[in-house]
Scaffold this active site. Structure first.
Site, mmCIF file in Angstrom:
data_model
loop_
_atom_site.group_PDB
_atom_site.id
_atom_site.type_symbol
_atom_site.label_atom_id
_atom_site.label_comp_id
_atom_site.label_asym_id
_atom_site.label_seq_id
_atom_site.Cartn_x
_atom_site.Cartn_y
_atom_site.Cartn_z
ATOM 1 N N CYS A 1 -24.452 8.512 -14.039
ATOM 2 C CA CYS A 1 -23.608 8.430 -13.053
ATOM 3 C C CYS A 1 -22.651 9.835 -12.744
ATOM 4 C CB CYS A 1 -22.597 7.254 -13.186
ATOM 5 S SG CYS A 1 -21.151 7.510 -12.168
ATOM 6 N N CYS B 1 -19.006 9.569 -13.153
ATOM 7 C CA CYS B 1 -18.148 9.354 -14.545
ATOM 8 C C CYS B 1 -17.687 10.820 -15.086
ATOM 9 C CB CYS B 1 -19.233 8.695 -15.466
ATOM 10 S SG CYS B 1 -19.246 6.940 -15.379
ATOM 11 N N HIS C 1 -16.707 3.061 -15.463
ATOM 12 C CA HIS C 1 -17.783 2.827 -14.402
ATOM 13 C C HIS C 1 -17.769 1.485 -14.049
ATOM 14 C CE1 HIS C 1 -21.713 3.981 -12.668
ATOM 15 N NE2 HIS C 1 -22.194 2.854 -13.323
ATOM 16 N N ASN D 1 -16.262 1.790 0.939
ATOM 17 C CA ASN D 1 -17.392 1.123 1.079
ATOM 18 C C ASN D 1 -17.893 0.822 -0.168
ATOM 19 O OD1 ASN D 1 -18.072 1.851 3.834
ATOM 20 N ND2 ASN D 1 -19.245 3.675 3.098
ATOM 21 N N SER E 1 -23.586 4.014 -2.595
ATOM 22 C CA SER E 1 -24.812 4.111 -3.573
ATOM 23 C C SER E 1 -24.434 4.140 -4.875
ATOM 24 C CB SER E 1 -25.488 5.480 -2.930
ATOM 25 O OG SER E 1 -24.573 6.467 -2.918
ATOM 26 N N HIS F 1 -19.816 2.999 -9.591
ATOM 27 C CA HIS F 1 -18.582 3.615 -9.968
ATOM 28 C C HIS F 1 -17.269 3.541 -9.035
ATOM 29 C CE1 HIS F 1 -16.615 6.237 -13.131
ATOM 30 N NE2 HIS F 1 -15.540 6.029 -12.260
ATOM 31 N N HIS G 1 -14.914 3.935 -6.165
ATOM 32 C CA HIS G 1 -14.443 5.078 -5.433
ATOM 33 C C HIS G 1 -14.359 4.939 -4.013
ATOM 34 C CE1 HIS G 1 -18.893 5.396 -4.451
ATOM 35 N NE2 HIS G 1 -18.687 6.204 -3.521
ATOM 36 N N GLN H 1 -13.514 7.032 0.000
ATOM 37 C CA GLN H 1 -13.578 8.281 0.607
ATOM 38 C C GLN H 1 -12.434 8.635 1.624
ATOM 39 O OE1 GLN H 1 -17.530 9.550 2.052
ATOM 40 N NE2 GLN H 1 -18.299 7.552 1.229
ATOM 41 N N GLU I 1 -7.287 1.697 19.420
ATOM 42 C CA GLU I 1 -6.017 1.218 19.189
ATOM 43 C C GLU I 1 -4.635 1.730 19.255
ATOM 44 O OE1 GLU I 1 -6.257 -0.116 14.754
ATOM 45 O OE2 GLU I 1 -7.839 -1.243 15.198
ATOM 46 N N HIS J 1 -5.735 2.000 8.827
ATOM 47 C CA HIS J 1 -5.210 2.722 10.350
ATOM 48 C C HIS J 1 -3.708 2.887 10.078
ATOM 49 C CE1 HIS J 1 -9.007 0.982 12.640
ATOM 50 N NE2 HIS J 1 -9.437 2.005 11.840
ATOM 51 N N HIS K 1 -1.920 -0.549 9.005
ATOM 52 C CA HIS K 1 -2.561 -1.706 8.420
ATOM 53 C C HIS K 1 -3.916 -1.156 7.960
ATOM 54 C CE1 HIS K 1 -3.805 -0.730 12.663
ATOM 55 N NE2 HIS K 1 -5.187 -1.473 12.564
ATOM 56 N N PHE L 1 -25.422 -11.528 9.679
ATOM 57 C CA PHE L 1 -26.064 -10.122 10.355
ATOM 58 C C PHE L 1 -25.380 -9.951 11.693
ATOM 59 C CE2 PHE L 1 -29.183 -11.523 7.227
ATOM 60 C CZ PHE L 1 -29.706 -10.076 6.667
HETATM 61 O O1 LIG Z 1 -20.962 8.787 2.158
HETATM 62 P P1 LIG Z 1 -22.010 7.934 1.364
HETATM 63 O O2 LIG Z 1 -21.154 6.690 0.715
HETATM 64 O O3 LIG Z 1 -23.138 8.281 0.671
HETATM 65 O O4 LIG Z 1 -22.762 6.830 2.754
HETATM 66 C C1 LIG Z 1 -22.218 5.637 3.250
HETATM 67 O O5 LIG Z 1 -21.008 5.710 3.893
HETATM 68 C C2 LIG Z 1 -21.070 6.700 4.980
HETATM 69 C C3 LIG Z 1 -19.674 6.529 5.821
HETATM 70 O O6 LIG Z 1 -19.403 5.031 6.037
HETATM 71 C C4 LIG Z 1 -22.130 6.045 6.134
HETATM 72 O O7 LIG Z 1 -22.209 7.122 7.074
HETATM 73 C C5 LIG Z 1 -23.404 6.030 5.476
HETATM 74 O O8 LIG Z 1 -24.354 5.606 6.181
HETATM 75 C C6 LIG Z 1 -23.168 5.314 4.098
HETATM 76 O O9 LIG Z 1 -24.468 5.033 3.151
HETATM 77 O O1 LIG Z 2 -30.437 -16.971 15.977
HETATM 78 P P1 LIG Z 2 -30.889 -16.540 14.585
HETATM 79 O O2 LIG Z 2 -32.264 -15.839 14.844
HETATM 80 O O3 LIG Z 2 -31.028 -17.780 13.478
HETATM 81 O O4 LIG Z 2 -29.692 -15.550 13.925
HETATM 82 C C1 LIG Z 2 -29.738 -14.347 14.168
HETATM 83 O O5 LIG Z 2 -29.304 -13.564 15.254
HETATM 84 C C2 LIG Z 2 -28.032 -14.040 15.877
HETATM 85 C C3 LIG Z 2 -27.735 -13.480 17.250
HETATM 86 O O6 LIG Z 2 -27.806 -12.207 17.123
HETATM 87 C C4 LIG Z 2 -27.011 -13.715 14.783
HETATM 88 O O7 LIG Z 2 -25.771 -14.259 15.381
HETATM 89 C C5 LIG Z 2 -27.254 -14.292 13.461
HETATM 90 O O8 LIG Z 2 -26.422 -13.637 12.645
HETATM 91 C C6 LIG Z 2 -29.039 -13.621 13.264
HETATM 92 O O9 LIG Z 2 -28.937 -14.137 11.864
#
Ligand SMILES: O=P(O)(O)O[C@H]1O[C@H](CO)[C@@H](O)[C@H](O)[C@H]1O
Ligand SMILES: O=P(O)(O)O[C@H]1O[C@H](CO)[C@@H](O)[C@H](O)[C@H]1O
Lengths: 375, 375
Positions: free
Chosen positions: B52, B55, B116, B156, B164, B167, B169, B171, B185, B299, B323, B339
């Protein structure tokens, strides 16, 4: 003195359709990727899957049986996100900041083709034309319904994009309200048309300027060598927009005249639309030799004209200019995607290569699908 | 006559911070899920991983060696999204729609703890207080730098959210421009403070009303039984906002007085902040008995006051109210996420259960982490 180089120096670009910026960090693709990888796309699908609820003749979740369709098939989603009108009136708001707006409408599913194993990239343009005709029919039918103010045609392709069935299909959600993003786009198109004197580009209704006509005219005829254009045919251009968020995002739109919606397309423009959709999706698949995941959406006039009392070029509602957005998540390979997470969700979208670099990659690909290359 | 029922009837809710709507389709959770599932979260991590790069004592990608740190450790990201000032001036725009704004700044990484295998949910509040102190230090240091206009603190968590390295962390990205979302906002907070007469709630600078003080006052003291509040302590409330997009989205904020930023917190407010962060992340893990993925962002005032010439309650820049947003993707289980794709990307966010239902689920969980429950 250092000279600004877009492929070296981090910078922001403004999306005039949304009023939002994207942070471009071109040197960031050098970063090694140790994070999550995507499972391989299933590539050996059968032509017919007895378990698939979209294959011809099969039974759907709700119990209905599919026709033995030969081209396209449309049905109402069994788990629609909105329900048909009429609905109850809005409840009183418990606080001015807590408002509720009831929404009605309908959700349709369009099967693009009877074959379980095909996608737009594998269909002949003639079959894509049939899908375009189906989009036109649903847009007209739903748009004519009492209380429907907006029709959103879209496709989620690939498990990575939340699609739960590889059978080629798209969706249409029709609502009693114009959703946030198209409302913002329409409002920015309107502001632009009122504030900007017309140029050499095609013009919108009332002889006013059109943001997208101006933009695509510049890209397709003036800036050609700078290279955000990926594909062009008689009527359509596919380009990586100046303000693209997703690594290989594409905007696809007609550039020869102002066209408010798919029902305004001539037969030639429709054929040309099918042809470029085919070539674009083939290139997408060829980029990483996989069935390329994306979400696609059509932005246009919220609903077709309810009558033809007002001539097309006098109708202010025709200020929308038809365009498609393709939002594909892949960044480096078939298994490494871009995550729009922390900074992107909390501050603003960030991308790791320039739109010009992305367009160059896509331009360099073949028009022949990688699975159909003769040995 | 049918009566409007938010847990039955699809509706839209307005987010007054962004001006955007969310479509709530509460009946949609009944839909069976046949789509992509997430790989299980790795749960048997070693306390120290020689591979890592975060670490203590290990070597990072850039070749530097980590201190043998005992609490937190901060370093500059080897693959920063922005580079330090000065940068070259903006190039001329090839077309008025194609503008470029150079951006400078710096990206810091904060390791939350040497172990870790731990996360915020597994750390005692005393260790979380040390992370809060680190956030304050970086926010002050970066915010005092020439040309820095905005400091974004975020985390994240989980491979699903593009992280990725497990551990623990977070940013901090510091930029020469205020990014799109916080800018929106802030502009909505400003409009509200000018347009809305003060209520019983705490007030912002110049004795003006504050959108977030008004909102959280209503949720924490008036609407309690309606139930969007998940947790509350002496100074802080964690709630599923009326306009939440993600299934179990949380907004965490102070509710007893108007607080522009983390540097404005008293020692008691910081201790109370650490306590509620601990309880909240424990509940998140308990929801699906997994290490719960999310993106979190703070924010607040874009940068701390550069001097104390203007008294706190007279400084208009203090209209920001501190917030935190938590954006977690999981919906049904440790492996089934929401999704936000086609309709959401092209039209507007859509959610499958009401914020009230989500808050009720979270309220019902234990304050003891599922891995620490005695047999
Ligand atoms: O900086 P990292 O942790 O490698 O990367 C992650 O966070 C970033 C900031 O939200 C994003 O742009 C990257 O797509 C994501 O993989
Ligand atoms: O309607 P589906 O294909 O089952 O569902 C998919 O499309 C929708 C519309 O973009 C989203 O809200 C769902 O989260 C996604 O899984």
């Amino acid at each position: 003195d250092i000279h600004f180089d877009p492929s070296t120096h981090p910078h922001r670009r403004l999306n005039p359709l949304t009023g939002e910026h994207v942070l471009v960090s071109p040197h960031r693709t050098k970063r090694p990727w140790l994070g999550q990888t995507e499972p391989p796309q299933q590539s050996n699908l059968p032509q017919y899957d007895p378990q698939c609820y979209l294959c011809p003749g099969n039974t759907r979740a709700g119990g209905q049986q599919n026709e033995k369709y030969e081209h396209t098939m449309v049905f109402e989603n069994d788990y629609a996100a909105v329900l048909p009108p009429p609905g109850p009136p809005a409840p009183p708001a418990p606080h001015p900041l807590l408002t509720t707006e009831p929404v009605q409408g309908g959700c349709d599913v369009i099967c693009f083709h009877p074959r379980h194993d095909l996608t737009l990239a594998r269909l002949p343009p003639k079959d894509i034309e049939r899908i375009i005709e189906e989009w036109c029919r649903i847009y007209k039918k739903r748009g004519a319904q009492e209380g429907i103010e907006y029709v959103q045609i879209f496709e989620n392709k690939g498990a990575m994009m939340g699609c739960s069935n590889p059978h080629p299909h798209g969706q249409v959600w029709s609502l009693s309200a114009v959703p946030s993003l198209p409302a913002t786009e329409l409002s920015n198109l309107r502001k632009y048309s009122l504030a900007t004197p017309p140029s050499d580009a095609p013009r919108g209704p009332l002889n006013r300027s059109c943001l997208l006509c101006d933009y695509v005219h510049f890209e397709a005829t003036v800036a050609q060598d700078e290279g955000r254009v990926v594909l062009k045919n008689e009527h359509w251009v596919a380009l990586v927009p100046w303000w693209a968020i997703w690594p290989f995002e594409i905007m696809l739109l007609p550039y020869k005249r102002h066209i408010p919606s798919i029902v305004h397309l001539t037969p030639e423009e429709k054929a040309s639309f099918a042809e470029i959709l085919s070539r674009l999706t083939i290139r997408y698949d060829n980029l990483f030799s996989c069935s390329f995941a994306y979400s696609m959406g059509i932005h246009q006039r919220p609903v077709p004209p309810k009558s033809d009392a007002v001539p097309e070029d006098q109708d202010e509602e025709n200020l929308a200019h038809l365009h498609l957005h393709f939002a594909p998540p892949l960044l480096r390979s078939a298994s490494v995607r871009k995550f729009l997470v922390g900074f992107e969700l909390m501050a603003e979208p960030q991308r790791d290569l320039t739109p010009e670099q992305a367009a160059q990659r896509l331009r360099g690909l073949s028009d022949v699908h990688y699975l159909e290359v003769p040995d």
